[in-house]
Design a protein around this motif. Structure first.
Motif, short mmCIF file in Angstrom:
data_model
loop_
_atom_site.label_atom_id
_atom_site.label_comp_id
_atom_site.label_asym_id
_atom_site.label_seq_id
_atom_site.Cartn_x
_atom_site.Cartn_y
_atom_site.Cartn_z
N GLU A 216 -24.90 0.56 -12.37
CA GLU A 216 -23.63 1.30 -12.30
C GLU A 216 -22.50 0.49 -12.90
O GLU A 216 -21.52 1.04 -13.37
N ASN A 217 -22.66 -0.83 -12.86
CA ASN A 217 -21.58 -1.69 -13.35
C ASN A 217 -21.29 -1.45 -14.83
O ASN A 217 -20.18 -1.65 -15.28
N VAL A 218 -22.34 -1.02 -15.57
CA VAL A 218 -22.14 -0.82 -17.01
C VAL A 218 -21.12 0.28 -17.24
O VAL A 218 -20.18 0.12 -18.01
N LEU A 219 -21.29 1.39 -16.54
CA LEU A 219 -20.36 2.52 -16.71
C LEU A 219 -18.96 2.14 -16.25
O LEU A 219 -17.97 2.41 -16.94
N THR A 220 -18.88 1.49 -15.10
CA THR A 220 -17.57 1.08 -14.59
C THR A 220 -16.89 0.15 -15.58
O THR A 220 -15.70 0.33 -15.90
N ALA A 221 -17.65 -0.81 -16.08
CA ALA A 221 -17.08 -1.78 -17.01
C ALA A 221 -16.60 -1.08 -18.27
O ALA A 221 -15.48 -1.31 -18.75
N SER A 222 -17.43 -0.15 -18.80
CA SER A 222 -17.06 0.57 -20.01
C SER A 222 -15.77 1.35 -19.80
O SER A 222 -14.86 1.33 -20.64
N ASN A 223 -15.70 2.05 -18.68
CA ASN A 223 -14.51 2.86 -18.42
C ASN A 223 -13.26 2.01 -18.27
O ASN A 223 -12.15 2.48 -18.51
N ASN A 224 -13.44 0.77 -17.84
CA ASN A 224 -12.29 -0.12 -17.68
C ASN A 224 -12.00 -0.94 -18.93
O ASN A 224 -11.09 -1.75 -18.94
N GLY A 225 -12.81 -0.74 -19.98
CA GLY A 225 -12.59 -1.49 -21.20
C GLY A 225 -12.90 -2.97 -21.07
O GLY A 225 -12.27 -3.81 -21.70
N ILE A 226 -13.88 -3.28 -20.22
CA ILE A 226 -14.29 -4.68 -20.05
C ILE A 226 -15.78 -4.78 -20.37
O ILE A 226 -16.58 -4.13 -19.70
N PRO A 227 -16.15 -5.56 -21.37
CA PRO A 227 -17.59 -5.70 -21.63
C PRO A 227 -18.30 -6.19 -20.38
O PRO A 227 -17.81 -7.07 -19.67
N VAL A 228 -19.46 -5.62 -20.08
CA VAL A 228 -20.11 -5.85 -18.79
C VAL A 228 -20.53 -7.32 -18.62
O VAL A 228 -20.65 -7.82 -17.50
N ILE A 229 -20.67 -8.05 -19.72
CA ILE A 229 -21.07 -9.45 -19.65
C ILE A 229 -20.01 -10.30 -18.93
O ILE A 229 -20.32 -11.35 -18.36
N VAL A 230 -18.76 -9.81 -18.96
CA VAL A 230 -17.67 -10.54 -18.30
C VAL A 230 -17.86 -10.51 -16.78
O VAL A 230 -17.45 -11.42 -16.06
N ASP A 231 -18.54 -9.47 -16.28
CA ASP A 231 -18.77 -9.31 -14.85
C ASP A 231 -20.00 -10.14 -14.44
O ASP A 231 -21.13 -9.66 -14.45
N ALA A 232 -19.74 -11.40 -14.10
CA ALA A 232 -20.84 -12.33 -13.84
C ALA A 232 -21.60 -11.99 -12.56
O ALA A 232 -22.67 -12.52 -12.31
N ASN A 233 -21.05 -11.09 -11.74
CA ASN A 233 -21.73 -10.73 -10.50
C ASN A 233 -22.76 -9.62 -10.70
O ASN A 233 -23.64 -9.43 -9.87
N SER A 234 -22.61 -8.86 -11.80
CA SER A 234 -23.53 -7.74 -11.97
C SER A 234 -24.82 -8.21 -12.61
O SER A 234 -24.83 -9.17 -13.40
N HIS A 235 -25.91 -7.55 -12.25
CA HIS A 235 -27.20 -7.90 -12.85
C HIS A 235 -27.19 -7.67 -14.35
O HIS A 235 -27.71 -8.46 -15.12
N ALA A 236 -26.56 -6.54 -14.77
CA ALA A 236 -26.53 -6.24 -16.20
C ALA A 236 -25.77 -7.35 -16.94
O ALA A 236 -26.20 -7.81 -18.00
N GLY A 237 -24.67 -7.79 -16.37
CA GLY A 237 -23.88 -8.86 -16.99
C GLY A 237 -24.69 -10.14 -17.11
O GLY A 237 -24.69 -10.80 -18.16
N GLN A 238 -25.40 -10.47 -16.04
CA GLN A 238 -26.22 -11.68 -16.07
C GLN A 238 -27.35 -11.56 -17.10
O GLN A 238 -27.67 -12.52 -17.81
N ALA A 239 -27.94 -10.35 -17.16
CA ALA A 239 -29.03 -10.15 -18.12
C ALA A 239 -28.50 -10.28 -19.55
O ALA A 239 -29.20 -10.82 -20.43
N TYR A 240 -27.29 -9.79 -19.80
CA TYR A 240 -26.69 -9.95 -21.14
C TYR A 240 -26.43 -11.43 -21.43
O TYR A 240 -26.64 -11.91 -22.55
N SER A 241 -25.97 -12.19 -20.42
CA SER A 241 -25.74 -13.63 -20.62
C SER A 241 -27.04 -14.32 -21.02
O SER A 241 -27.06 -15.15 -21.94
#
Lengths: 271, 256
Positions: A216-241
Protein backbone atom coordinates in the motif's frame (compact mmCIF):
# COMPACT_ATOMS: atom_id res chain seq x y z
CA UNK A 1 33.51 10.39 -18.39
CA UNK A 2 30.24 9.44 -20.00
CA UNK A 3 26.99 8.94 -18.17
CA UNK A 4 25.63 5.40 -17.82
CA UNK A 5 22.23 5.30 -19.43
CA UNK A 6 19.62 3.07 -17.78
CA UNK A 7 16.26 2.49 -19.43
CA UNK A 8 13.33 1.36 -17.32
CA UNK A 9 10.99 -0.50 -19.64
CA UNK A 10 8.42 -3.31 -19.72
CA UNK A 11 6.29 -3.43 -22.84
CA UNK A 12 3.13 -3.70 -20.80
CA UNK A 13 1.58 -0.68 -19.12
CA UNK A 14 0.77 -0.29 -15.45
CA UNK A 15 3.45 -2.63 -14.15
CA UNK A 16 5.40 0.03 -12.26
CA UNK A 17 7.89 1.57 -14.68
CA UNK A 18 7.49 5.13 -13.47
CA UNK A 19 7.46 4.09 -9.80
CA UNK A 20 10.65 2.15 -10.47
CA UNK A 21 12.29 4.99 -12.43
CA UNK A 22 11.60 7.42 -9.58
CA UNK A 23 12.90 5.06 -6.90
CA UNK A 24 15.89 3.92 -8.93
CA UNK A 25 16.96 7.50 -9.72
CA UNK A 26 16.45 8.55 -6.11
CA UNK A 27 18.33 5.49 -4.84
CA UNK A 28 21.29 6.19 -7.11
CA UNK A 29 21.29 9.81 -5.94
CA UNK A 30 21.18 8.64 -2.30
CA UNK A 31 24.29 6.58 -3.10
CA UNK A 32 26.05 9.82 -4.00
CA UNK A 33 25.72 9.65 -7.78
CA UNK A 34 24.71 12.60 -9.93
CA UNK A 35 21.53 11.44 -11.60
CA UNK A 36 19.04 12.72 -14.15
CA UNK A 37 15.73 10.97 -14.71
CA UNK A 38 13.92 11.61 -18.00
CA UNK A 39 10.25 10.98 -18.71
CA UNK A 40 9.95 9.58 -22.26
CA UNK A 41 6.18 9.21 -21.98
CA UNK A 42 5.43 12.32 -24.01
CA UNK A 43 1.71 13.09 -23.91
CA UNK A 44 1.07 11.13 -20.71
CA UNK A 45 3.59 12.60 -18.36
CA UNK A 46 3.55 11.10 -14.89
CA UNK A 47 7.09 11.02 -13.60
CA UNK A 48 6.94 14.62 -12.35
CA UNK A 49 3.94 13.66 -10.20
CA UNK A 50 5.69 10.68 -8.63
CA UNK A 51 8.78 12.82 -8.05
CA UNK A 52 6.61 15.58 -6.56
CA UNK A 53 7.82 18.34 -8.86
CA UNK A 54 4.78 18.75 -11.12
CA UNK A 55 4.31 22.39 -10.21
CA UNK A 56 7.86 23.28 -11.08
CA UNK A 57 7.85 22.15 -14.71
CA UNK A 58 8.54 25.16 -16.93
CA UNK A 59 10.40 23.66 -19.87
CA UNK A 60 10.26 19.98 -20.73
CA UNK A 61 12.12 17.27 -22.64
CA UNK A 62 10.45 18.12 -25.96
CA UNK A 63 11.49 21.78 -25.59
CA UNK A 64 15.11 20.70 -25.20
CA UNK A 65 14.92 18.22 -28.08
CA UNK A 66 13.61 21.03 -30.30
CA UNK A 67 16.17 23.52 -29.07
CA UNK A 68 13.52 25.77 -27.54
CA UNK A 69 15.16 25.62 -24.14
CA UNK A 70 18.55 24.66 -22.76
CA UNK A 71 19.12 21.60 -20.61
CA UNK A 72 19.93 23.87 -17.68
CA UNK A 73 16.58 25.61 -17.96
CA UNK A 74 14.66 22.33 -18.15
CA UNK A 75 16.30 20.19 -15.49
CA UNK A 76 14.29 20.36 -12.29
CA UNK A 77 16.34 19.94 -9.15
CA UNK A 78 14.86 17.45 -6.69
CA UNK A 79 13.86 19.03 -3.41
CA UNK A 80 15.24 16.19 -1.27
CA UNK A 81 18.46 15.24 -3.05
CA UNK A 82 20.67 17.93 -4.49
CA UNK A 83 22.40 15.70 -7.05
CA UNK A 84 19.10 14.46 -8.55
CA UNK A 85 17.39 16.17 -11.49
CA UNK A 86 14.15 15.51 -13.32
CA UNK A 87 13.48 16.17 -17.00
CA UNK A 88 9.71 16.09 -17.41
CA UNK A 89 7.83 15.02 -20.52
CA UNK A 90 5.51 17.34 -22.37
CA UNK A 91 1.84 16.72 -21.71
CA UNK A 92 0.63 18.61 -24.78
CA UNK A 93 2.71 16.94 -27.49
CA UNK A 94 2.85 13.39 -28.74
CA UNK A 95 5.65 10.89 -29.13
CA UNK A 96 6.48 12.01 -32.66
CA UNK A 97 7.87 15.19 -31.10
CA UNK A 98 10.95 13.16 -30.13
CA UNK A 99 13.70 12.47 -32.63
CA UNK A 100 16.67 10.16 -32.36
CA UNK A 101 19.12 13.02 -32.99
CA UNK A 102 17.36 15.20 -30.43
CA UNK A 103 17.43 12.51 -27.76
CA UNK A 104 21.10 11.81 -28.48
CA UNK A 105 21.87 15.52 -28.11
CA UNK A 106 20.17 15.64 -24.71
CA UNK A 107 21.97 12.51 -23.47
CA UNK A 108 25.33 13.86 -24.72
CA UNK A 109 24.59 17.14 -22.98
CA UNK A 110 23.94 15.34 -19.69
CA UNK A 111 27.21 13.42 -20.07
CA UNK A 112 29.09 16.68 -20.59
CA UNK A 113 27.47 18.14 -17.49
CA UNK A 114 29.06 15.39 -15.43
CA UNK A 115 26.04 13.20 -14.74
CA UNK A 116 26.91 9.66 -13.59
CA UNK A 117 23.56 8.10 -14.46
CA UNK A 118 20.66 8.97 -16.73
CA UNK A 119 17.48 7.01 -16.00
CA UNK A 120 15.09 6.87 -18.96
CA UNK A 121 11.48 6.18 -17.99
CA UNK A 122 10.05 4.42 -21.04
CA UNK A 123 6.40 4.60 -22.09
CA UNK A 124 4.48 1.33 -22.46
CA UNK A 125 4.40 -0.35 -25.83
CA UNK A 126 7.12 -0.94 -28.41
CA UNK A 127 6.52 2.11 -30.58
CA UNK A 128 8.58 5.21 -31.10
CA UNK A 129 8.69 6.51 -27.53
CA UNK A 130 9.72 3.16 -26.10
CA UNK A 131 12.17 2.62 -28.95
CA UNK A 132 13.90 5.95 -28.34
CA UNK A 133 13.98 5.40 -24.58
CA UNK A 134 15.85 2.12 -24.99
CA UNK A 135 17.93 2.96 -28.05
CA UNK A 136 20.89 4.58 -26.28
CA UNK A 137 20.79 2.44 -23.14
CA UNK A 138 23.77 0.76 -21.49
CA UNK A 139 21.60 -0.94 -18.87
CA UNK A 140 17.96 -1.95 -18.98
CA UNK A 141 15.71 -2.57 -16.02
CA UNK A 142 12.84 -4.66 -17.35
CA UNK A 143 9.90 -4.34 -14.99
CA UNK A 144 7.64 -7.37 -14.89
CA UNK A 145 4.59 -8.35 -12.85
CA UNK A 146 4.09 -11.98 -11.85
CA UNK A 147 1.43 -12.67 -14.47
CA UNK A 148 1.62 -14.24 -17.92
CA UNK A 149 0.82 -11.26 -20.15
CA UNK A 150 3.42 -9.08 -18.49
CA UNK A 151 5.98 -11.87 -18.74
CA UNK A 152 5.33 -12.32 -22.43
CA UNK A 153 5.64 -8.57 -23.13
CA UNK A 154 8.89 -8.48 -21.17
CA UNK A 155 10.19 -11.31 -23.28
CA UNK A 156 9.49 -9.26 -26.39
CA UNK A 157 11.24 -6.25 -24.85
CA UNK A 158 14.28 -8.38 -23.98
CA UNK A 159 14.42 -9.42 -27.62
CA UNK A 160 14.23 -5.80 -28.78
CA UNK A 161 16.97 -4.80 -26.32
CA UNK A 162 19.19 -7.38 -27.96
CA UNK A 163 18.50 -6.12 -31.48
CA UNK A 164 17.09 -2.59 -31.64
CA UNK A 165 19.54 -0.62 -29.53
CA UNK A 166 22.61 1.38 -30.47
CA UNK A 167 24.83 -1.14 -28.70
CA UNK A 168 23.30 -3.99 -30.71
CA UNK A 169 23.49 -2.10 -34.00
CA UNK A 170 27.08 -0.97 -33.49
CA UNK A 171 28.20 -4.29 -32.02
CA UNK A 172 29.33 -2.62 -28.78
CA UNK A 173 28.32 -5.55 -26.61
CA UNK A 174 24.90 -6.26 -25.19
CA UNK A 175 22.79 -3.96 -23.06
CA UNK A 176 23.08 -5.22 -19.47
CA UNK A 177 19.66 -6.63 -18.61
CA UNK A 178 18.16 -6.48 -15.13
CA UNK A 179 14.82 -8.12 -14.47
CA UNK A 180 12.79 -6.46 -11.73
CA UNK A 181 9.72 -8.25 -10.44
CA UNK A 182 7.18 -5.81 -8.99
CA UNK A 183 3.77 -6.13 -7.29
CA UNK A 184 4.86 -9.47 -5.90
CA UNK A 185 2.42 -10.98 -3.44
CA UNK A 186 3.92 -14.04 -1.71
CA UNK A 187 0.55 -15.11 -0.28
CA UNK A 188 -1.01 -15.26 -3.76
CA UNK A 189 2.06 -17.03 -5.14
CA UNK A 190 1.71 -19.64 -2.39
CA UNK A 191 -1.83 -20.51 -3.46
CA UNK A 192 -0.90 -20.55 -7.14
CA UNK A 193 -2.65 -17.32 -8.18
CA UNK A 194 0.56 -15.61 -9.21
CA UNK A 195 3.74 -16.75 -10.90
CA UNK A 196 6.64 -17.27 -8.53
CA UNK A 197 10.08 -15.69 -8.83
CA UNK A 198 11.34 -19.05 -10.05
CA UNK A 199 8.60 -19.35 -12.70
CA UNK A 200 9.38 -15.92 -14.10
CA UNK A 201 13.13 -16.52 -14.10
CA UNK A 202 12.59 -19.83 -15.85
CA UNK A 203 10.31 -18.47 -18.56
CA UNK A 204 12.50 -15.47 -19.32
CA UNK A 205 15.80 -17.23 -18.81
CA UNK A 206 17.38 -14.47 -16.70
CA UNK A 207 17.68 -13.87 -12.99
CA UNK A 208 15.82 -11.13 -11.16
CA UNK A 209 17.77 -8.16 -9.83
CA UNK A 210 15.07 -7.47 -7.28
CA UNK A 211 11.58 -8.35 -6.11
CA UNK A 212 9.34 -5.51 -4.96
CA UNK A 213 6.44 -6.73 -2.81
CA UNK A 214 2.95 -5.45 -3.49
CA UNK A 215 2.47 -2.72 -0.92
CA UNK A 216 0.00 0.00 0.00
CA UNK A 217 2.94 2.29 0.65
CA UNK A 218 3.62 2.50 -3.09
CA UNK A 219 0.26 4.11 -3.83
CA UNK A 220 0.47 6.41 -0.83
CA UNK A 221 3.97 7.46 -1.76
CA UNK A 222 2.99 8.08 -5.39
CA UNK A 223 0.01 10.18 -4.41
CA UNK A 224 2.22 12.26 -2.14
CA UNK A 225 4.88 12.73 -4.80
CA UNK A 226 7.53 10.90 -2.80
CA UNK A 227 9.42 8.03 -4.42
CA UNK A 228 8.71 4.97 -2.28
CA UNK A 229 12.44 4.28 -1.78
CA UNK A 230 12.56 7.34 0.50
CA UNK A 231 10.20 5.51 2.90
CA UNK A 232 12.79 3.34 4.63
CA UNK A 233 10.11 1.72 6.81
CA UNK A 234 8.13 0.22 3.95
CA UNK A 235 9.00 -3.18 2.55
CA UNK A 236 8.73 -1.84 -0.99
CA UNK A 237 11.15 0.96 -0.16
CA UNK A 238 13.62 -1.47 1.37
CA UNK A 239 13.31 -3.80 -1.61
CA UNK A 240 14.06 -0.88 -3.96
CA UNK A 241 17.13 0.01 -1.84
CA UNK A 242 18.35 -3.57 -2.19
CA UNK A 243 17.76 -3.45 -5.93
CA UNK A 244 19.73 -0.22 -6.38
CA UNK A 245 22.58 -1.70 -4.35
CA UNK A 246 22.60 -4.79 -6.57
CA UNK A 247 22.62 -2.68 -9.73
CA UNK A 248 25.66 -0.88 -8.26
CA UNK A 249 27.35 -4.26 -7.87
CA UNK A 250 26.62 -5.16 -4.24
CA UNK A 251 25.36 -8.63 -3.33
CA UNK A 252 22.23 -8.75 -1.22
CA UNK A 253 19.83 -11.62 -0.55
CA UNK A 254 16.26 -11.32 -1.83
CA UNK A 255 13.78 -10.28 0.85
CA UNK A 256 9.98 -10.26 1.13
CA UNK A 257 9.47 -13.21 -1.20
CA UNK A 258 8.00 -15.57 1.38
CA UNK A 259 4.65 -15.40 3.12
CA UNK A 260 5.21 -13.48 6.36
CA UNK A 261 4.68 -15.68 9.39
CA UNK A 262 1.93 -14.44 11.63
CA UNK A 263 2.95 -13.43 15.13
CA UNK A 264 1.38 -14.98 18.25
CA UNK A 265 -1.09 -12.14 18.82
CA UNK A 266 -2.12 -12.11 15.16
CA UNK A 267 -2.75 -15.83 15.33
CA UNK A 268 -4.89 -15.42 18.45
CA UNK A 269 -6.87 -12.40 17.30
CA UNK A 270 -6.68 -12.92 13.55
CA UNK A 271 -5.39 -10.21 11.29
CA UNK B 1 -40.71 -11.85 -60.56
CA UNK B 2 -38.19 -14.32 -59.36
CA UNK B 3 -39.61 -17.79 -59.52
CA UNK B 4 -37.25 -18.97 -56.89
CA UNK B 5 -36.52 -16.90 -53.80
CA UNK B 6 -32.98 -17.45 -52.62
CA UNK B 7 -32.48 -15.49 -49.44
CA UNK B 8 -28.92 -16.58 -48.79
CA UNK B 9 -26.12 -14.14 -49.65
CA UNK B 10 -24.62 -14.43 -53.07
CA UNK B 11 -21.14 -14.53 -51.59
CA UNK B 12 -19.07 -14.17 -48.45
CA UNK B 13 -16.47 -11.43 -48.41
CA UNK B 14 -13.78 -11.71 -45.82
CA UNK B 15 -10.07 -11.36 -45.27
CA UNK B 16 -8.83 -14.86 -44.85
CA UNK B 17 -5.42 -16.25 -44.21
CA UNK B 18 -4.21 -17.63 -47.47
CA UNK B 19 -0.73 -18.81 -48.31
CA UNK B 20 0.98 -16.35 -50.58
CA UNK B 21 4.68 -16.57 -51.27
CA UNK B 22 6.58 -13.33 -51.04
CA UNK B 23 9.46 -12.68 -53.40
CA UNK B 24 11.72 -10.07 -51.90
CA UNK B 25 13.73 -8.56 -54.75
CA UNK B 26 17.28 -7.72 -53.74
CA UNK B 27 18.43 -6.32 -57.09
CA UNK B 28 16.68 -5.42 -60.31
CA UNK B 29 17.88 -8.30 -62.47
CA UNK B 30 15.02 -10.11 -64.18
CA UNK B 31 17.21 -12.86 -65.66
CA UNK B 32 18.82 -13.96 -62.40
CA UNK B 33 15.48 -13.61 -60.57
CA UNK B 34 13.98 -16.01 -63.10
CA UNK B 35 16.91 -18.45 -62.68
CA UNK B 36 16.70 -18.37 -58.89
CA UNK B 37 12.94 -18.89 -58.84
CA UNK B 38 13.12 -21.66 -61.42
CA UNK B 39 15.58 -23.45 -59.19
CA UNK B 40 13.21 -23.10 -56.21
CA UNK B 41 10.23 -24.30 -58.23
CA UNK B 42 12.20 -27.32 -59.43
CA UNK B 43 13.29 -28.08 -55.86
CA UNK B 44 9.73 -28.12 -54.53
CA UNK B 45 7.25 -28.13 -57.42
CA UNK B 46 4.28 -29.11 -55.26
CA UNK B 47 5.00 -26.06 -53.13
CA UNK B 48 5.93 -23.39 -55.64
CA UNK B 49 4.61 -24.37 -59.06
CA UNK B 50 1.79 -21.94 -59.95
CA UNK B 51 2.06 -20.51 -56.44
CA UNK B 52 0.60 -17.06 -55.88
CA UNK B 53 3.43 -14.61 -55.41
CA UNK B 54 3.68 -11.12 -54.03
CA UNK B 55 6.58 -9.01 -55.24
CA UNK B 56 8.27 -7.12 -52.42
CA UNK B 57 10.32 -4.17 -53.69
CA UNK B 58 10.94 -2.61 -50.30
CA UNK B 59 14.52 -3.84 -50.12
CA UNK B 60 15.59 -1.96 -53.21
CA UNK B 61 17.18 1.42 -52.60
CA UNK B 62 15.26 3.03 -55.43
CA UNK B 63 11.96 1.86 -56.75
CA UNK B 64 12.53 0.55 -60.31
CA UNK B 65 10.62 2.12 -63.18
CA UNK B 66 7.46 0.57 -64.63
CA UNK B 67 9.32 -1.23 -67.42
CA UNK B 68 11.74 -2.87 -65.00
CA UNK B 69 8.91 -3.96 -62.72
CA UNK B 70 7.13 -5.42 -65.74
CA UNK B 71 10.26 -7.41 -66.54
CA UNK B 72 10.47 -8.69 -62.94
CA UNK B 73 6.82 -9.78 -63.03
CA UNK B 74 7.44 -11.53 -66.34
CA UNK B 75 10.47 -13.28 -64.80
CA UNK B 76 8.30 -14.61 -61.97
CA UNK B 77 5.73 -15.79 -64.51
CA UNK B 78 8.25 -17.56 -66.70
CA UNK B 79 9.68 -19.33 -63.65
CA UNK B 80 6.30 -20.98 -63.24
CA UNK B 81 4.81 -18.85 -60.45
CA UNK B 82 1.89 -16.44 -60.63
CA UNK B 83 2.47 -12.86 -59.49
CA UNK B 84 -0.70 -11.47 -57.93
CA UNK B 85 0.36 -8.16 -56.47
CA UNK B 86 2.96 -5.94 -54.90
CA UNK B 87 3.87 -5.94 -51.24
CA UNK B 88 2.88 -2.94 -49.21
CA UNK B 89 5.63 -0.33 -49.04
CA UNK B 90 5.93 3.41 -49.48
CA UNK B 91 3.47 5.73 -51.19
CA UNK B 92 5.55 5.35 -54.37
CA UNK B 93 4.95 1.60 -54.30
CA UNK B 94 1.27 2.38 -53.93
CA UNK B 95 1.35 4.65 -56.99
CA UNK B 96 3.30 2.04 -58.93
CA UNK B 97 0.81 -0.68 -58.05
CA UNK B 98 -2.01 1.59 -59.21
CA UNK B 99 -0.28 2.22 -62.55
CA UNK B 100 0.36 -1.50 -63.05
CA UNK B 101 -3.23 -2.38 -62.12
CA UNK B 102 -2.02 -4.69 -59.36
CA UNK B 103 -3.35 -4.97 -55.83
CA UNK B 104 -1.17 -3.83 -52.97
CA UNK B 105 -0.92 -6.56 -50.39
CA UNK B 106 -0.23 -5.61 -46.82
CA UNK B 107 2.77 -7.12 -45.17
CA UNK B 108 1.93 -10.12 -43.13
CA UNK B 109 4.05 -10.23 -40.10
CA UNK B 110 6.35 -8.77 -37.52
CA UNK B 111 9.18 -10.01 -39.71
CA UNK B 112 8.59 -6.94 -41.78
CA UNK B 113 9.14 -4.41 -39.04
CA UNK B 114 11.16 -1.69 -40.68
CA UNK B 115 14.79 -1.62 -39.71
CA UNK B 116 14.67 2.11 -39.04
CA UNK B 117 11.67 1.74 -36.74
CA UNK B 118 10.55 5.07 -38.15
CA UNK B 119 7.45 4.05 -40.01
CA UNK B 120 6.28 1.42 -37.56
CA UNK B 121 3.02 3.28 -37.09
CA UNK B 122 1.84 2.77 -40.65
CA UNK B 123 2.49 -0.96 -40.63
CA UNK B 124 -0.57 -3.11 -40.22
CA UNK B 125 -0.63 -5.31 -37.15
CA UNK B 126 1.36 -8.49 -37.34
CA UNK B 127 -0.65 -11.55 -38.20
CA UNK B 128 0.02 -15.20 -37.80
CA UNK B 129 -0.83 -17.85 -40.32
CA UNK B 130 0.04 -21.20 -38.83
CA UNK B 131 -0.91 -23.18 -41.91
CA UNK B 132 1.68 -21.78 -44.25
CA UNK B 133 5.09 -21.75 -42.63
CA UNK B 134 6.93 -22.27 -45.89
CA UNK B 135 5.88 -19.00 -47.35
CA UNK B 136 7.34 -16.80 -44.69
CA UNK B 137 10.25 -14.49 -45.06
CA UNK B 138 12.64 -14.64 -42.12
CA UNK B 139 14.09 -11.75 -40.18
CA UNK B 140 17.50 -13.30 -40.12
CA UNK B 141 18.28 -14.60 -43.53
CA UNK B 142 20.80 -17.37 -43.73
CA UNK B 143 23.90 -17.27 -45.93
CA UNK B 144 23.60 -17.52 -49.69
CA UNK B 145 21.51 -20.41 -50.95
CA UNK B 146 23.32 -23.50 -52.00
CA UNK B 147 23.27 -27.18 -51.33
CA UNK B 148 22.77 -28.52 -47.80
CA UNK B 149 25.44 -27.05 -45.61
CA UNK B 150 26.33 -27.70 -41.98
CA UNK B 151 23.87 -26.73 -39.31
CA UNK B 152 23.14 -23.17 -38.24
CA UNK B 153 23.79 -22.69 -34.55
CA UNK B 154 21.88 -20.22 -32.39
CA UNK B 155 23.44 -20.02 -28.94
CA UNK B 156 21.05 -17.73 -27.06
CA UNK B 157 17.35 -17.60 -26.29
CA UNK B 158 14.85 -16.72 -28.98
CA UNK B 159 12.55 -14.06 -27.54
CA UNK B 160 8.87 -13.48 -28.23
CA UNK B 161 8.43 -11.89 -31.66
CA UNK B 162 11.81 -13.03 -32.94
CA UNK B 163 12.24 -15.44 -35.79
CA UNK B 164 15.24 -17.55 -36.71
CA UNK B 165 15.48 -19.17 -40.12
CA UNK B 166 18.09 -21.66 -41.23
CA UNK B 167 17.93 -21.78 -44.99
CA UNK B 168 18.89 -25.03 -46.71
CA UNK B 169 20.19 -26.55 -43.50
CA UNK B 170 19.57 -27.78 -39.98
CA UNK B 171 19.07 -25.47 -37.05
CA UNK B 172 20.46 -26.05 -33.58
CA UNK B 173 19.23 -23.82 -30.77
CA UNK B 174 20.89 -24.06 -27.37
CA UNK B 175 18.60 -21.56 -25.64
CA UNK B 176 14.91 -21.43 -24.89
CA UNK B 177 12.29 -20.44 -27.46
CA UNK B 178 9.69 -18.22 -25.85
CA UNK B 179 5.96 -18.07 -26.44
CA UNK B 180 5.42 -16.14 -29.64
CA UNK B 181 8.90 -16.84 -31.00
CA UNK B 182 9.53 -18.94 -34.11
CA UNK B 183 12.35 -21.12 -35.32
CA UNK B 184 12.28 -22.35 -38.89
CA UNK B 185 14.66 -24.55 -40.84
CA UNK B 186 14.68 -26.17 -44.25
CA UNK B 187 16.30 -29.16 -42.55
CA UNK B 188 15.93 -30.60 -39.04
CA UNK B 189 15.57 -28.57 -35.86
CA UNK B 190 17.32 -29.46 -32.60
CA UNK B 191 16.40 -27.51 -29.50
CA UNK B 192 18.39 -27.97 -26.30
CA UNK B 193 16.16 -25.77 -24.19
CA UNK B 194 12.49 -25.17 -23.62
CA UNK B 195 10.30 -24.84 -26.69
CA UNK B 196 7.33 -22.65 -25.75
CA UNK B 197 6.93 -21.06 -29.18
CA UNK B 198 6.79 -22.52 -32.67
CA UNK B 199 9.16 -24.77 -34.55
CA UNK B 200 8.85 -25.53 -38.26
CA UNK B 201 11.19 -27.98 -39.92
CA UNK B 202 11.38 -28.93 -43.59
CA UNK B 203 10.14 -25.49 -44.50
CA UNK B 204 10.80 -26.08 -48.21
CA UNK B 205 8.90 -29.31 -48.24
CA UNK B 206 11.39 -31.88 -46.92
CA UNK B 207 9.07 -34.46 -45.38
CA UNK B 208 12.00 -36.33 -43.81
CA UNK B 209 12.89 -33.39 -41.58
CA UNK B 210 12.48 -33.91 -37.84
CA UNK B 211 12.24 -31.75 -34.76
CA UNK B 212 14.01 -32.70 -31.52
CA UNK B 213 13.20 -30.82 -28.33
CA UNK B 214 14.62 -31.36 -24.86
CA UNK B 215 11.79 -29.57 -23.00
CA UNK B 216 8.54 -29.66 -24.93
CA UNK B 217 5.89 -26.95 -24.28
CA UNK B 218 5.31 -25.88 -27.88
CA UNK B 219 2.50 -23.73 -29.27
CA UNK B 220 2.95 -25.29 -32.68
CA UNK B 221 5.21 -27.70 -34.49
CA UNK B 222 5.23 -28.22 -38.25
CA UNK B 223 7.10 -30.38 -40.71
CA UNK B 224 6.89 -29.70 -44.44
CA UNK B 225 3.74 -27.66 -43.92
CA UNK B 226 1.93 -30.30 -41.84
CA UNK B 227 1.38 -28.77 -38.47
CA UNK B 228 -0.09 -29.38 -35.04
CA UNK B 229 -1.16 -26.66 -32.65
CA UNK B 230 -1.27 -27.33 -28.93
CA UNK B 231 -4.01 -25.51 -27.13
CA UNK B 232 -3.31 -27.91 -24.32
CA UNK B 233 -0.07 -29.84 -24.23
CA UNK B 234 -0.70 -33.53 -23.58
CA UNK B 235 0.35 -34.41 -20.01
CA UNK B 236 2.63 -37.20 -21.15
CA UNK B 237 4.60 -34.84 -23.41
CA UNK B 238 4.77 -31.65 -21.37
CA UNK B 239 8.30 -30.88 -20.25
CA UNK B 240 9.61 -34.09 -21.83
CA UNK B 241 12.24 -34.51 -24.48
CA UNK B 242 10.43 -35.44 -27.65
CA UNK B 243 10.90 -35.85 -31.34
CA UNK B 244 8.46 -34.98 -34.10
CA UNK B 245 8.37 -36.58 -37.52
CA UNK B 246 6.07 -37.08 -40.43
CA UNK B 247 4.47 -40.38 -41.38
CA UNK B 248 2.56 -39.81 -44.57
CA UNK B 249 0.35 -36.86 -43.82
CA UNK B 250 0.41 -37.42 -40.11
CA UNK B 251 2.64 -35.47 -37.76
CA UNK B 252 3.74 -37.74 -34.93
CA UNK B 253 5.26 -36.77 -31.64
CA UNK B 254 6.81 -39.16 -29.16
CA UNK B 255 8.96 -39.09 -26.08
CA UNK B 256 12.63 -39.78 -26.65
Amino acid sequence: MTAEIIVVTSGKGGVGKTTTSASLATGLAMAGKKVAVIDFDVGLRNLDLIMGCERRVVYDFVNVVHGEATLKQSLIKDKRHENLYVLAASQTRDKDALTQEGVEKVLDGLSEDGFDYVVCDSPAGIEKGAHLAMYFADHAVVVVNPEVSSVRDSDRILGLLASKTRRAEKGEGPVTQHLLLTRYNPARVAIGEMLSVKDVEEILGIEVVGVIPESENVLTASNNGIPVIVDANSHAGQAYSDTVARILGEERPLRFIDVPKKGFLQRVFGG
Amino acid sequence: MNAKMDTSDACDLRFGQVGIACVRVRRVDAASLCDELERRVRAAPQMFSRAAVVLDLSHLLNLPDDGAVDALLEAVRSAGMLPVGLAYGTSETEALAKRMGLPLIAKFRAAYEPISGGQAAVEPAARTEPAAPVQREPILSAPAPGSMQGAQHHASSVRSGQQIYARDRDLIVTGAIANGAEVIADGNIHIYGGLRGRAMAGAQGDEKARIFVSDFRAELVAIAGHYRVFEQIPDDLEGQSVQCWLEGEKLLIAKL
